[in-house]
Write a protein that holds these residues in place. Sequence first.
Motif, PDB file in Angstrom:
ATOM      1  N   CYS A  14      16.590 -59.030   4.009  1.00 48.86           N
ATOM      2  CA  CYS A  14      16.802 -58.061   5.092  1.00 48.86           C
ATOM      3  C   CYS A  14      16.231 -58.580   6.410  1.00 48.86           C
ATOM      4  O   CYS A  14      15.084 -58.273   6.766  1.00 48.86           O
ATOM      5  CB  CYS A  14      16.173 -56.724   4.717  1.00 48.86           C
ATOM      6  SG  CYS A  14      17.165 -55.797   3.538  1.00 48.86           S
ATOM      7  N   CYS A  52      13.971 -57.067   8.822  1.00 48.09           N
ATOM      8  CA  CYS A  52      14.677 -56.001   9.541  1.00 48.09           C
ATOM      9  C   CYS A  52      13.715 -54.870   9.927  1.00 48.09           C
ATOM     10  O   CYS A  52      12.861 -54.473   9.119  1.00 48.09           O
ATOM     11  CB  CYS A  52      15.795 -55.455   8.653  1.00 48.09           C
ATOM     12  SG  CYS A  52      16.685 -54.087   9.404  1.00 48.09           S
ATOM     13  N   CYS A  72      25.346 -55.250   5.408  1.00 49.68           N
ATOM     14  CA  CYS A  72      24.308 -54.958   4.406  1.00 49.68           C
ATOM     15  C   CYS A  72      24.965 -54.423   3.126  1.00 49.68           C
ATOM     16  O   CYS A  72      24.544 -54.737   2.017  1.00 49.68           O
ATOM     17  CB  CYS A  72      23.310 -53.948   4.934  1.00 49.68           C
ATOM     18  SG  CYS A  72      22.547 -54.433   6.493  1.00 49.68           S
TER      19      CYS A  72
END
Length: 115
Positions: A14, A52, A72
């Motif tokens: 992420c 992220c 994602c």
Amino acid sequence: MENLPCQGCHGLCCGPVPVTAQELRMIRKKVRQMPAKARQELREQRRFPGTCIFFDQEKDKCGIHSARPSICRAFGHFGNLICFRKPEAAKPEHWSAKEAPAGILSVDFTWADFQ
Ligand code: SF4
Ligand code: SF4
């Protein structure tokens, strides 16, 4: 789609992701709907550099899951977005964005853009 063994990865995959204008609107709505305390806690979590801004380190999952960008959602399931823990979950086809991105989440858009 095949499930991925995401628990325990702690957001390793992420990082900054491309995000469209429509996705930004959905994320903004999601963030604004969070209870103020939960939003503040998520915002203030310490993250590894490059992780992220919406990764929830404490819960070990995406902090905006229902509003996450399409890349994602696609991650792990396409030949150009292979999950290193379960590469067999990816089909050979490559994923491509349906719309041009407005920018990169976590780089061009940070928490200040979603309040
Ligand atoms: S998609 Fe793969 S690498 Fe990313 S968190 Fe899930 S199992 Fe881990
Ligand atoms: S929006 Fe969610 S799934 Fe996408 S990179 Fe950020 S934390 Fe991960």
